[in-house]
Design a protein around this motif. Structure first.
Motif, PDB file in Angstrom:
ATOM      1  N   LEU A 273       0.841  -1.194   0.000  1.00  0.00           N
ATOM      2  CA  LEU A 273       0.000   0.000   0.000  1.00  0.00           C
ATOM      3  C   LEU A 273       0.878   1.247   0.000  1.00  0.00           C
ATOM      4  O   LEU A 273       1.819   1.355   0.786  1.00  0.00           O
ATOM      5  CB  LEU A 273      -0.891  -0.011   1.248  1.00  0.00           C
ATOM      6  N   GLY A 274       0.583   2.177  -0.904  1.00  0.00           N
ATOM      7  CA  GLY A 274       1.368   3.390  -1.030  1.00  0.00           C
ATOM      8  C   GLY A 274       2.388   3.341  -2.138  1.00  0.00           C
ATOM      9  O   GLY A 274       2.960   4.365  -2.504  1.00  0.00           O
ATOM     10  N   ASP A 275       2.643   2.149  -2.701  1.00  0.00           N
ATOM     11  CA  ASP A 275       3.600   1.989  -3.800  1.00  0.00           C
ATOM     12  C   ASP A 275       2.910   2.191  -5.142  1.00  0.00           C
ATOM     13  O   ASP A 275       1.696   1.993  -5.278  1.00  0.00           O
ATOM     14  CB  ASP A 275       4.205   0.583  -3.796  1.00  0.00           C
ATOM     15  N   LEU A 276       3.724   2.519  -6.147  1.00  0.00           N
ATOM     16  CA  LEU A 276       3.303   2.483  -7.540  1.00  0.00           C
ATOM     17  C   LEU A 276       4.190   1.482  -8.263  1.00  0.00           C
ATOM     18  O   LEU A 276       5.420   1.557  -8.183  1.00  0.00           O
ATOM     19  CB  LEU A 276       3.442   3.863  -8.188  1.00  0.00           C
ATOM     20  N   VAL A 277       3.559   0.530  -8.959  1.00  0.00           N
ATOM     21  CA  VAL A 277       4.284  -0.522  -9.677  1.00  0.00           C
ATOM     22  C   VAL A 277       3.923  -0.449 -11.153  1.00  0.00           C
ATOM     23  O   VAL A 277       2.749  -0.288 -11.503  1.00  0.00           O
ATOM     24  CB  VAL A 277       3.934  -1.918  -9.117  1.00  0.00           C
ATOM     25  N   TRP A 278       4.931  -0.561 -12.015  1.00  0.00           N
ATOM     26  CA  TRP A 278       4.698  -0.737 -13.445  1.00  0.00           C
ATOM     27  C   TRP A 278       4.826  -2.212 -13.796  1.00  0.00           C
ATOM     28  O   TRP A 278       5.753  -2.890 -13.345  1.00  0.00           O
ATOM     29  CB  TRP A 278       5.745  -0.005 -14.279  1.00  0.00           C
ATOM     30  N   ASP A 279       3.910  -2.699 -14.653  1.00  0.00           N
ATOM     31  CA  ASP A 279       4.034  -4.018 -15.273  1.00  0.00           C
ATOM     32  C   ASP A 279       4.165  -3.761 -16.768  1.00  0.00           C
ATOM     33  O   ASP A 279       3.188  -3.422 -17.442  1.00  0.00           O
ATOM     34  CB  ASP A 279       2.799  -4.866 -14.957  1.00  0.00           C
ATOM     35  N   VAL A 280       5.382  -3.859 -17.286  1.00  0.00           N
ATOM     36  CA  VAL A 280       5.694  -3.472 -18.669  1.00  0.00           C
ATOM     37  C   VAL A 280       5.733  -4.716 -19.545  1.00  0.00           C
ATOM     38  O   VAL A 280       6.447  -5.674 -19.244  1.00  0.00           O
ATOM     39  CB  VAL A 280       7.051  -2.727 -18.724  1.00  0.00           C
ATOM     40  N   GLY A 281       4.971  -4.672 -20.647  1.00  0.00           N
ATOM     41  CA  GLY A 281       4.777  -5.875 -21.448  1.00  0.00           C
ATOM     42  C   GLY A 281       3.894  -6.824 -20.690  1.00  0.00           C
ATOM     43  O   GLY A 281       4.221  -8.000 -20.499  1.00  0.00           O
ATOM     44  N   ALA A 282       2.744  -6.300 -20.242  1.00  0.00           N
ATOM     45  CA  ALA A 282       1.949  -6.975 -19.206  1.00  0.00           C
ATOM     46  C   ALA A 282       1.267  -8.247 -19.683  1.00  0.00           C
ATOM     47  O   ALA A 282       0.921  -9.098 -18.857  1.00  0.00           O
ATOM     48  CB  ALA A 282       0.910  -6.007 -18.637  1.00  0.00           C
ATOM     49  N   GLY A 283       1.030  -8.396 -20.994  1.00  0.00           N
ATOM     50  CA  GLY A 283       0.373  -9.615 -21.479  1.00  0.00           C
ATOM     51  C   GLY A 283      -1.024  -9.773 -20.918  1.00  0.00           C
ATOM     52  O   GLY A 283      -1.924  -8.997 -21.203  1.00  0.00           O
ATOM     53  N   ALA A 334       6.770   7.443 -20.898  1.00  0.00           N
ATOM     54  CA  ALA A 334       7.278   8.803 -20.721  1.00  0.00           C
ATOM     55  C   ALA A 334       6.432   9.652 -19.786  1.00  0.00           C
ATOM     56  O   ALA A 334       6.962  10.431 -18.991  1.00  0.00           O
ATOM     57  CB  ALA A 334       7.413   9.485 -22.091  1.00  0.00           C
ATOM     58  N   GLU A 335       5.114   9.518 -19.870  1.00  0.00           N
ATOM     59  CA  GLU A 335       4.232  10.394 -19.097  1.00  0.00           C
ATOM     60  C   GLU A 335       3.752   9.770 -17.789  1.00  0.00           C
ATOM     61  O   GLU A 335       2.914  10.369 -17.094  1.00  0.00           O
ATOM     62  CB  GLU A 335       3.015  10.781 -19.943  1.00  0.00           C
ATOM     63  N   LEU A 336       4.254   8.602 -17.463  1.00  0.00           N
ATOM     64  CA  LEU A 336       3.835   7.947 -16.220  1.00  0.00           C
ATOM     65  C   LEU A 336       4.620   8.497 -15.033  1.00  0.00           C
ATOM     66  O   LEU A 336       5.766   8.915 -15.164  1.00  0.00           O
ATOM     67  CB  LEU A 336       4.052   6.436 -16.316  1.00  0.00           C
ATOM     68  N   ASP A 337       3.989   8.470 -13.856  1.00  0.00           N
ATOM     69  CA  ASP A 337       4.701   8.836 -12.635  1.00  0.00           C
ATOM     70  C   ASP A 337       5.795   7.816 -12.344  1.00  0.00           C
ATOM     71  O   ASP A 337       5.677   6.636 -12.684  1.00  0.00           O
ATOM     72  CB  ASP A 337       3.731   8.883 -11.444  1.00  0.00           C
ATOM     73  N   ASP A 338       6.862   8.269 -11.681  1.00  0.00           N
ATOM     74  CA  ASP A 338       7.959   7.363 -11.341  1.00  0.00           C
ATOM     75  C   ASP A 338       7.456   6.239 -10.441  1.00  0.00           C
ATOM     76  O   ASP A 338       6.755   6.476  -9.456  1.00  0.00           O
ATOM     77  CB  ASP A 338       9.073   8.111 -10.626  1.00  0.00           C
ATOM     78  N   PRO A 339       7.831   4.998 -10.750  1.00  0.00           N
ATOM     79  CA  PRO A 339       7.369   3.848  -9.965  1.00  0.00           C
ATOM     80  C   PRO A 339       8.305   3.540  -8.806  1.00  0.00           C
ATOM     81  O   PRO A 339       9.482   3.923  -8.796  1.00  0.00           O
ATOM     82  CB  PRO A 339       7.398   2.717 -10.980  1.00  0.00           C
ATOM     83  N   ASP A 340       7.792   2.831  -7.838  1.00  0.00           N
ATOM     84  CA  ASP A 340       8.647   2.255  -6.801  1.00  0.00           C
ATOM     85  C   ASP A 340       9.325   0.995  -7.325  1.00  0.00           C
ATOM     86  O   ASP A 340      10.496   0.752  -7.039  1.00  0.00           O
ATOM     87  CB  ASP A 340       7.823   1.925  -5.560  1.00  0.00           C
ATOM     88  N   ALA A 341       8.584   0.194  -8.084  1.00  0.00           N
ATOM     89  CA  ALA A 341       9.119  -1.066  -8.593  1.00  0.00           C
ATOM     90  C   ALA A 341       8.560  -1.316  -9.982  1.00  0.00           C
ATOM     91  O   ALA A 341       7.464  -0.850 -10.319  1.00  0.00           O
ATOM     92  CB  ALA A 341       8.756  -2.222  -7.657  1.00  0.00           C
ATOM     93  N   VAL A 342       9.327  -2.053 -10.796  1.00  0.00           N
ATOM     94  CA  VAL A 342       8.931  -2.331 -12.177  1.00  0.00           C
ATOM     95  C   VAL A 342       9.136  -3.814 -12.462  1.00  0.00           C
ATOM     96  O   VAL A 342      10.185  -4.384 -12.111  1.00  0.00           O
ATOM     97  CB  VAL A 342       9.774  -1.515 -13.181  1.00  0.00           C
ATOM     98  N   PHE A 343       8.145  -4.416 -13.123  1.00  0.00           N
ATOM     99  CA  PHE A 343       8.294  -5.765 -13.669  1.00  0.00           C
ATOM    100  C   PHE A 343       8.281  -5.651 -15.182  1.00  0.00           C
ATOM    101  O   PHE A 343       7.366  -5.035 -15.752  1.00  0.00           O
ATOM    102  CB  PHE A 343       7.166  -6.679 -13.208  1.00  0.00           C
ATOM    103  N   VAL A 344       9.287  -6.216 -15.823  1.00  0.00           N
ATOM    104  CA  VAL A 344       9.359  -6.227 -17.280  1.00  0.00           C
ATOM    105  C   VAL A 344       9.213  -7.669 -17.727  1.00  0.00           C
ATOM    106  O   VAL A 344      10.069  -8.511 -17.430  1.00  0.00           O
ATOM    107  CB  VAL A 344      10.683  -5.634 -17.793  1.00  0.00           C
TER     108      VAL A 344
END
Length: 433
Positions: A273-283, A334-344
């Motif tokens: 809770l409170g984190d932002l996560v990106w899932d890139v190439g999410a399928g 480019a326009e997304l807020d900075d994430p705490d964690a990223v999954f590619v």
């Protein structure tokens, strides 16, 4: 003894001030209170000088009263006073908190609400909680009020970033987030003749000057304000299971991150809770959905239109909010807020470049799943060059599978490399702190 009086949504009772030799509080609290003429008054600004004055009066055996808003034990001054003088020195008389008062004004129960303070704190935590949870109360402060909160939430479903185009025949990259269904309830001057409780969309809140009278902002998904009957107050409990079976998600031709890989990926991402996560190439969005189930705000980036719809369907099936961006990385980031964690989880020959962009933006960690051995050295070097401590494993698993005759065999799954980088705290270049 220090009597700590929560004024609730009105003035402090005069009987609690009788005989006080020192009265400490905000200017508006002191102006509204029946402070004895003989008492010394200290207007709260910086806490340290006020605490020193309180200590001098206590040493003389004087009666001290501290005035505060609402319930002073709830994100209030009780913590500071107890740390300095000890809980036994306090006689706390709580009032009605602004959170309770605001929910009462709109007739909504709040045992399942998440309360987050943005007063003197980074607003991003409050924003991410509002993105992930349907019922949030935000305690505001200078630079972290309804306008700033509305602007951040409005940007969650922003217009197309530069370089991407609107939907056109399905062939072009698209930025097509589903709008976040949130409304802000801004409660100001609670308990006074000027009390206002206003329901506004985030975009409208961002355009207004709200002044200094705001007590609290509620961020609500109107379709889920009642919620289910709860036993434990606050945010929902963590799910009893994660790394769910692939059958729990709609997916195409087994194109989904297998649960063994997902389990370790979640452990290295650490969504909360409170984190932002990106899932890139999410399928199919299985990682995105699992991160959302664990409380994080999540953006899933996927270039295929059928994949976008599949991610949204999976998020809806698991009753979580996942923002879906249709487009190709790295441009779509480019326009997304900075994430705490990223999954590619996807990417061809351009994968190292995508990982490099993610590594520049990630505040904590980047996790990459790869099927191709040839790309492992480049991705590892990319994470290391970005200042991450990098590690990884080759995951090979064999699952129990039935055979005729009531016997069992082992069925091997495809091997997957999982690399992860954890940001070295000494290396901060290029990362928003």
């Amino acid at each position: 003894m220090i009597t700590v009086v929560g004024t609730g949504t009105g003035a402090a009772p005069a009987k609690l001030l009788a005989g006080a030799e020192l009265v400490v509080g905000g200017r508006r609290h002191l102006d509204a209170a029946a402070v004895p003429a003989s008492a010394e008054r200290v207007v709260l600004g910086p806490l340290a000088p006020a605490l020193d004055v309180i200590e001098r009066h206590l040493d003389k055996g004087a009666r001290v009263v501290v005035l505060a808003s609402g319930d002073p034990g709830f994100f209030g001054i009780v913590r500071v006073l107890a740390e300095r003088f000890g809980p036994g020195a306090l006689d706390v008389r709580p009032g009605i908190s602004s959170v309770a008062a605001a929910f009462a004004r709109v007739g909504v129960p709040w045992d399942d609400a998440v309360v987050v303070s943005a007063h003197g704190r980074d607003l991003r935590t409050a924003v991410n909680v509002c993105r992930a949870h349907p019922k949030v109360a935000v305690l505001t402060g200078p630079g972290a009020g309804p306008a700033e909160l509305g602007a951040a939430l409005g940007g969650w479903a922003a217009a197309a970033p530069s370089g991407l185009v609107a939907p056109r025949g399905g062939a072009a990259d698209r930025y097509s987030p589903a709008p976040l269904k949130r409304v802000l309830v801004v409660a100001s001057d609670l308990g006074t003749g000027d009390e206002r409780v206003e329901w506004v969309p985030p975009a409208e809140a961002a355009t207004r000057d709200w002044g200094s009278a705001v007590n609290v902002v509620l961020c609500l998904d109107e379709s889920r304000v009642l919620g289910a009957v709860r036993t434990v107050a606050g945010p929902p409990p963590a799910p009893s299971q994660w790394a769910l079976d692939e059958g729990e998600f709609a997916h195409r031709d087994s194109m989904i991150t297998k649960f063994e890989v997902r389990a370790l990926a979640l452990a290295r991402l650490g969504p909360r809770l409170g984190d932002l996560v990106w899932d890139v190439g999410a399928g199919s969005g299985s990682v995105a959905v699992e991160c959302a189930r664990l409380g994080a705000a999540v953006v899933a980036v996927e270039k295929a239109s059928d994949g976008v719809e599949r991610i949204r369907a999976n998020a809806a099936a698991h009753e979580v909010d996942v923002q879906v961006v249709q487009g190709s990385a790295p441009d779509a980031l480019a326009e997304l807020d900075d994430p705490d964690a990223v999954f590619v989880g996807g990417g061809g020959h351009e994968l190292p470049g995508i990982v490099a962009v993610c590594a520049r933006r990630a505040r904590r960690s980047v996790v990459v799943a790869l099927a191709a051995l040839d790309r492992v050295p480049a991705v590892r070097a990319t994470l290391t060059d970005a200042g991450f401590d990098c590690d990884g494993v080759l995951l090979q698993s064999s699952r129990l599978a039935p055979l005729p005759g009531d016997v069992t065999r082992l069925a091997a799954t495809n091997p997957v490399f999982l690399l992860w980088g954890v940001r070295n705290p000494v290396y901060r270049e290029g990362v928003a702190q």
